[in-house]
Design an enzyme around this catalytic site. Structure first.
Site, PDB file in Angstrom:
ATOM      1  N   THR A 197       0.924  -1.258   0.095  1.00  0.00           N
ATOM      2  CA  THR A 197      -0.328  -0.083  -0.003  1.00  0.00           C
ATOM      3  C   THR A 197       0.790   1.102   0.240  1.00  0.00           C
ATOM      4  O   THR A 197       2.075   1.315   0.505  1.00  0.00           O
ATOM      5  CB  THR A 197      -1.091   0.052   1.157  1.00  0.00           C
ATOM      6  OG1 THR A 197      -1.799   1.168   1.105  1.00  0.00           O
ATOM      7  CG2 THR A 197      -0.420  -0.147   2.303  1.00  0.00           C
ATOM      8  N   ARG A 198       0.340   2.561  -0.658  1.00  0.00           N
ATOM      9  CA  ARG A 198       0.963   3.524  -0.272  1.00  0.00           C
ATOM     10  C   ARG A 198      -0.121   4.709   0.065  1.00  0.00           C
ATOM     11  O   ARG A 198       0.261   5.825   0.123  1.00  0.00           O
ATOM     12  CB  ARG A 198       1.436   4.066  -2.002  1.00  0.00           C
ATOM     13  CG  ARG A 198       0.558   3.833  -3.179  1.00  0.00           C
ATOM     14  CD  ARG A 198       0.918   4.443  -4.485  1.00  0.00           C
ATOM     15  NE  ARG A 198       0.119   5.736  -4.303  1.00  0.00           N
ATOM     16  CZ  ARG A 198      -1.135   5.932  -5.066  1.00  0.00           C
ATOM     17  NH1 ARG A 198      -1.597   4.919  -5.769  1.00  0.00           N
ATOM     18  NH2 ARG A 198      -1.496   7.332  -5.338  1.00  0.00           N
ATOM     19  N   HIS A 202      -7.938   2.065   5.551  1.00  0.00           N
ATOM     20  CA  HIS A 202      -9.108   2.433   6.239  1.00  0.00           C
ATOM     21  C   HIS A 202      -9.897   0.964   6.391  1.00  0.00           C
ATOM     22  O   HIS A 202      -9.244  -0.068   6.210  1.00  0.00           O
ATOM     23  CB  HIS A 202     -10.141   3.315   5.533  1.00  0.00           C
ATOM     24  CG  HIS A 202      -9.438   4.526   5.316  1.00  0.00           C
ATOM     25  ND1 HIS A 202      -9.076   5.661   6.218  1.00  0.00           N
ATOM     26  CD2 HIS A 202      -8.762   5.194   4.158  1.00  0.00           C
ATOM     27  CE1 HIS A 202      -8.585   6.487   5.659  1.00  0.00           C
ATOM     28  NE2 HIS A 202      -8.159   6.591   4.309  1.00  0.00           N
ATOM     29  N   HIS A 205      -9.687  -1.531   3.706  1.00  0.00           N
ATOM     30  CA  HIS A 205      -8.450  -2.325   3.408  1.00  0.00           C
ATOM     31  C   HIS A 205      -8.370  -3.482   4.410  1.00  0.00           C
ATOM     32  O   HIS A 205      -7.768  -4.403   4.192  1.00  0.00           O
ATOM     33  CB  HIS A 205      -7.178  -1.410   3.591  1.00  0.00           C
ATOM     34  CG  HIS A 205      -7.340  -0.105   2.602  1.00  0.00           C
ATOM     35  ND1 HIS A 205      -7.979   0.939   2.893  1.00  0.00           N
ATOM     36  CD2 HIS A 205      -7.265  -0.096   1.235  1.00  0.00           C
ATOM     37  CE1 HIS A 205      -7.726   1.869   1.793  1.00  0.00           C
ATOM     38  NE2 HIS A 205      -7.520   1.354   0.886  1.00  0.00           N
ATOM     39  N   ARG A 291      -7.870  -4.033  -6.849  1.00  0.00           N
ATOM     40  CA  ARG A 291      -8.172  -3.288  -8.263  1.00  0.00           C
ATOM     41  C   ARG A 291      -7.089  -2.157  -8.503  1.00  0.00           C
ATOM     42  O   ARG A 291      -6.720  -1.344  -7.578  1.00  0.00           O
ATOM     43  CB  ARG A 291      -9.396  -2.591  -7.742  1.00  0.00           C
ATOM     44  CG  ARG A 291     -10.177  -1.968  -8.847  1.00  0.00           C
ATOM     45  CD  ARG A 291     -11.316  -1.285  -8.297  1.00  0.00           C
ATOM     46  NE  ARG A 291     -12.299  -0.540  -9.560  1.00  0.00           N
ATOM     47  CZ  ARG A 291     -12.074   0.458 -10.411  1.00  0.00           C
ATOM     48  NH1 ARG A 291     -10.784   1.077  -9.752  1.00  0.00           N
ATOM     49  NH2 ARG A 291     -12.528   0.850 -11.261  1.00  0.00           N
ATOM     50  N   ILE A 476       9.545  38.360 -12.101  1.00  0.00           N
ATOM     51  CA  ILE A 476       8.952  38.287 -13.402  1.00  0.00           C
ATOM     52  C   ILE A 476       8.438  36.709 -13.563  1.00  0.00           C
ATOM     53  O   ILE A 476       7.656  36.318 -14.177  1.00  0.00           O
ATOM     54  CB  ILE A 476       9.817  38.725 -14.379  1.00  0.00           C
ATOM     55  CG1 ILE A 476      10.191  40.420 -14.003  1.00  0.00           C
ATOM     56  CG2 ILE A 476       9.654  38.672 -15.684  1.00  0.00           C
ATOM     57  CD1 ILE A 476      11.183  41.006 -14.997  1.00  0.00           C
TER      58      ILE A 476
END
Ligand code: PPS
Length: 573
Positions: A197-198, A202, A205, A291, A476
């Protein structure tokens, strides 16, 4: 180099030198050419050194590289889907040839490894992008990194490790493949299913991993990536604190948490295959592929780069030779009537599904809105709220750009005053002239010097933003690529708003308050923006101001309204 046979996961490559050989290399290193490793290269090097990238024994040579691109195999036929090379500048590449030794240093100057060079070549990056990512669309973060941030020469060869990269954070959660294998052996865990996981985890998961472990009759390893993930992801410090909270919600003695210092490429299916091999090397018997595994988001046409289950299909195709079993999973959704999570294909037609997407979750965090208990655990939400306060409590930068005499400073000054009146956050003005006096007094107006000047402004603004303040910049900043770099420095730490003060050149020249345009026309000043140096107008600024149509006060007010609509300031100005 020694190869150790371990009960789990097959042969593990070990590239660290013995203490005696380390001393010898340290003595000799000053004779070698040297390279200061980038963050991504340090990630790759760590996983080479500790065997996570077994069977690799170094950065890929040219033959292996081409073979990985076309067949996802090393030249000897071994399955390996991701090209891992050391990218260097042309200047460094020029000093190297087969047989050279290159000393690899971390940013603090610690010698981590020596590369015994076999190949030096200039790759065709477009070809690489197409092979690895299936696209050259720079909305793909992996493609963007390859085309914009990867140096133009590659070096391959065997790596001799002197010491692994140092980590000061979460030491108790960092395990090499060997350490994890030993841990599993000690605990008697014969079957282990890994979860990549990254993101913060929750309840969906948790339910997914729980079911996967049951299905595989295995213990669970939560194995999050803490090296480099997708730009814009939640920082790993916050995530790891969340994982630690979540771990307490799993049955005791069933689940372990360990951090992986991997630099992801977001290559979807290819990446899933790579992730599986890495987990096999860490002693896992099973690997969850859900998924849109390692999905890079949407392309410039707003479509997904890869099919939602393309990763599962690819891993499945190589299942027989992988040495680790995939546990494929459908997306988990919350069914209101059952008050539980189920895979989406198990939902009955009459049942109602509740869902909060990642984007919606981030919106709720940003705006301080409710996050229901069915979605996440309160302690996880509290942790995330602590480090990701709503926008009106975050810092931000307003970055003006436009020609000399366009009116940037006047509007910026008006904005500063209005923001001070609103109060709540400290406001810092980084006007072109102020910066050139206090930060960049030695710089001129060559392209190189202008870029240094703007990046200094960007750095200071990002520090102010990170610490919750407001930075108002008004240079600028004539070059689009430098402005983009500034945006990329600031967006991960707070708000960024580009304001293009689009006063026409003729108007600026007619005003010519400082008499500089006249001098430029007369050839007294060289490289003057708009006259004999380019100004690249922003394509998509957050705010465009036409000073012919509004007063500085009105312009500043428009910016305040925009900040308000984005949530960075609360209440009507
Ligand atoms: S840059 O390109 O963003 O680094 O320029 P910046 O630091 O904002 O420039 C600030 C003022 O320098 C004056 N000046 C020049 N501008 C453009 N080109 C050349 N060659 C040049 N030489 C001096 C100019 O007055 C800028 O002032 P502003 O505040 O923009 O009118």
């Amino acid at each position: 180099m020694t190869n150790l046979i371990q009960p789990h996961g097959g042969v593990l490559t070990h590239l660290l030198l013995s203490p005696e050989d380390t001393e010898v290399e340290k003595q000799r290193a000053h004779e070698y050419h040297s390279w200061n490793l980038t963050h991504r290269q340090i990630c790759d090097l760590e996983l080479l050194l500790n065997g996570a990238f077994s069977p690799l024994t170094g950065f890929l040579g040219r033959e292996d590289y081409l073979s990985v691109l076309t067949d996802m195999r090393l030249a000897n036929g071994t399955l390996w889907p991701m090209p891992i090379m050391l990218d260097v500048t042309a200047a460094v590449a020029d000093t190297l040839s087969a047989g050279s030794r290159l000393a690899l240093y971390d940013p603090e100057g610690v010698l981590l490894a020596v590369l015994e060079v076999t190949d030096v070549w200039q790759p065709d990056k477009e070809q690489e992008a197409l092979a690895v990512f299936g696209t050259t669309d720079s909305d793909h973060p992996g493609v963007d990194y390859l085309l914009r941030k990867t140096h133009s020469w590659y070096v391959g060869g065997r790596v001799h490790g002197l010491e692994p990269p140092t980590h000061y954070d979460f030491k108790h959660l960092r395990d090499s493949p060997r350490e994890l294998r030993d841990k599993f052996n000690k605990l008697g865990w014969r079957r282990v299913v890994a979860f990549q996981t990254r993101n913060p985890m929750h309840r969906a998961h948790q339910e997914l991993t729980f079911r996967a472990a049951q299905l595989a009759e295995a213990n669970l390893l939560i194995h999050p990536v803490v090296g480099m993930t997708k730009p814009g992801d939640i920082d790993h410090y916050s995530r790891v604190r969340c994982y630690e909270h979540l771990l307490k919600r799993f049955p005791e003695q069933t689940t372990a948490l360990s951090l992986l210092h991997l630099a992801m490429r977001m290559a979807g299916p290819r990446e899933a295959l790579w992730h599986a091999i890495i987990r096999k090397n860490h002693g896992c018997s099973h690997f969850i592929v859900g998924r849109d595994h390692a999905g890079p988001g949407k392309n410039s046409q707003g479509q997904d780069f890869y099919g939602p289950y393309a990763a599962q299909e690819l891993v499945n195709r190589y299942q027989a030779e992988l040495g680790i079993q995939m546990v494929p999973f459908q997306e988990m959704v919350y069914v209101q009537e059952r008050a539980e999570y189920v895979p989406v294909d198990e939902v009955q037609p009459q049942e109602s599904v509740l869902a909060i997407s990642g984007t919606e979750f981030r919106r709720r965090l940003q705006e301080g809105l409710d996050i229901p208990d069915w979605f996440s655990y309160p302690e996880v939400v509290t942790e995330l709220r602590r480090t990701h306060p709503p926008r009106h409590r975050q810092g931000f930068t307003v970055f003006f750009t436009g020609l000399s005499g366009a009116g940037k400073s006047t509007i910026a000054n008006a904005l500063v005053t209005k923001l001070m009146e609103l109060g709540g956050r400290s406001v810092t003005l980084l006007d072109g002239d102020i910066v050139r006096k206090h930060l960049s007094s030695e710089l001129g107006f060559s392209k190189e010097h202008r870029n240094i000047n703007i990046l200094r402004i960007g750095f200071v603004a990002s520090e102010i933003t990170k610490n919750g303040g407001i930075a108002i910049c008004a240079p600028i900043a004539p070059y689009a690529s430098t402005r983009r770099e500034v945006r990329e420095m600031i967006e991960p730490v707070g708000g960024f708003m580009e304001v293009y003060v689009a006063t026409a050149l003729e108007v600026c020249e007619a005003r010519d308050r400082k008499g500089l345009y006249a001098k430029a026309r007369a050839g007294i000043i060289q490289g003057f923006t708009g006259i004999n140096d380019p100004y690249e107008a922003p394509a998509k600024p957050e705010v465009l101001i036409d000073t012919a149509e509004c007063t500085p006060d009105q312009a500043a007010h428009r910016i305040i309204l925009k900040l308000e609509s984005l949530g960075y300031i609360k209440g009507r100005a």
